[in-house]
Design a protein around this motif. Sequence first.
Motif, mmCIF file in Angstrom:
data_model
loop_
_atom_site.group_PDB
_atom_site.id
_atom_site.type_symbol
_atom_site.label_atom_id
_atom_site.label_comp_id
_atom_site.label_asym_id
_atom_site.label_seq_id
_atom_site.Cartn_x
_atom_site.Cartn_y
_atom_site.Cartn_z
ATOM 1 N N LEU A 194 55.809 47.399 98.072
ATOM 2 C CA LEU A 194 54.854 47.600 99.171
ATOM 3 C C LEU A 194 53.437 47.260 98.738
ATOM 4 O O LEU A 194 52.675 46.654 99.497
ATOM 5 N N PHE A 195 53.083 47.630 97.517
ATOM 6 C CA PHE A 195 51.735 47.332 97.024
ATOM 7 C C PHE A 195 51.525 45.826 96.895
ATOM 8 O O PHE A 195 50.491 45.295 97.310
ATOM 9 N N LEU A 196 52.506 45.132 96.324
ATOM 10 C CA LEU A 196 52.357 43.692 96.114
ATOM 11 C C LEU A 196 52.398 42.903 97.422
ATOM 12 O O LEU A 196 51.826 41.815 97.511
ATOM 13 N N SER A 197 53.070 43.436 98.430
ATOM 14 C CA SER A 197 53.156 42.727 99.707
ATOM 15 C C SER A 197 52.058 43.136 100.686
ATOM 16 O O SER A 197 52.099 42.729 101.848
ATOM 17 N N LEU A 198 51.108 43.887 100.226
ATOM 18 C CA LEU A 198 50.036 44.350 101.114
ATOM 19 C C LEU A 198 49.291 43.210 101.819
ATOM 20 O O LEU A 198 49.032 43.315 103.025
ATOM 21 N N PRO A 199 48.958 42.097 101.160
ATOM 22 C CA PRO A 199 48.304 41.003 101.906
ATOM 23 C C PRO A 199 49.163 40.467 103.047
ATOM 24 O O PRO A 199 48.654 40.196 104.133
ATOM 25 N N PHE A 200 50.471 40.329 102.822
ATOM 26 C CA PHE A 200 51.374 39.867 103.881
ATOM 27 C C PHE A 200 51.423 40.880 105.019
ATOM 28 O O PHE A 200 51.405 40.499 106.196
#
Length: 143
Positions: free
Chosen positions: A42-48
């Motif tokens: 979830l943290f890494l996909s925050l921009p998406f």
Amino acid sequence: MSEAARQRPQFRNINALSDLPSYRLPPAGWVSILHRVSGALLFLSLPFLVWLFDKSVTSEIAYGQFTAAFSAGLWVFPGWLIKLVSLVLIWAYLHHLCAGVRHLYMDAAHAVSKEFGKSSAIATLAVSLLLTLVFGAKLFGAW
């Protein structure tokens, strides 16, 4: 006391290549590891996720682009791949939520026992997978 009763357990270093594949992790361990994985995802996909939210609420035209990304695709990515990535993010959110509620309940109720840990871990896995299945069916157009 006999010699066998007084003998202490012996601890040894493990060999990751030979010992870890045969190690059976309890359900609470799986929930803990998946809680960390889902949080990192979830943290890494925050921009998406911010882009998805922006496209869904900016305007009617942007909302049309948002819905078209799921059906026709986006750039070189087909629509089914965007749906699959969204399904993984749905699982990550739901599992992280269910595991977080489990941890909060265990902290608040002081319910720390081996039996409760196992049963609540199985319930957490089942509820998060069931909810993911329901949302995934909706995402892929079952109704």
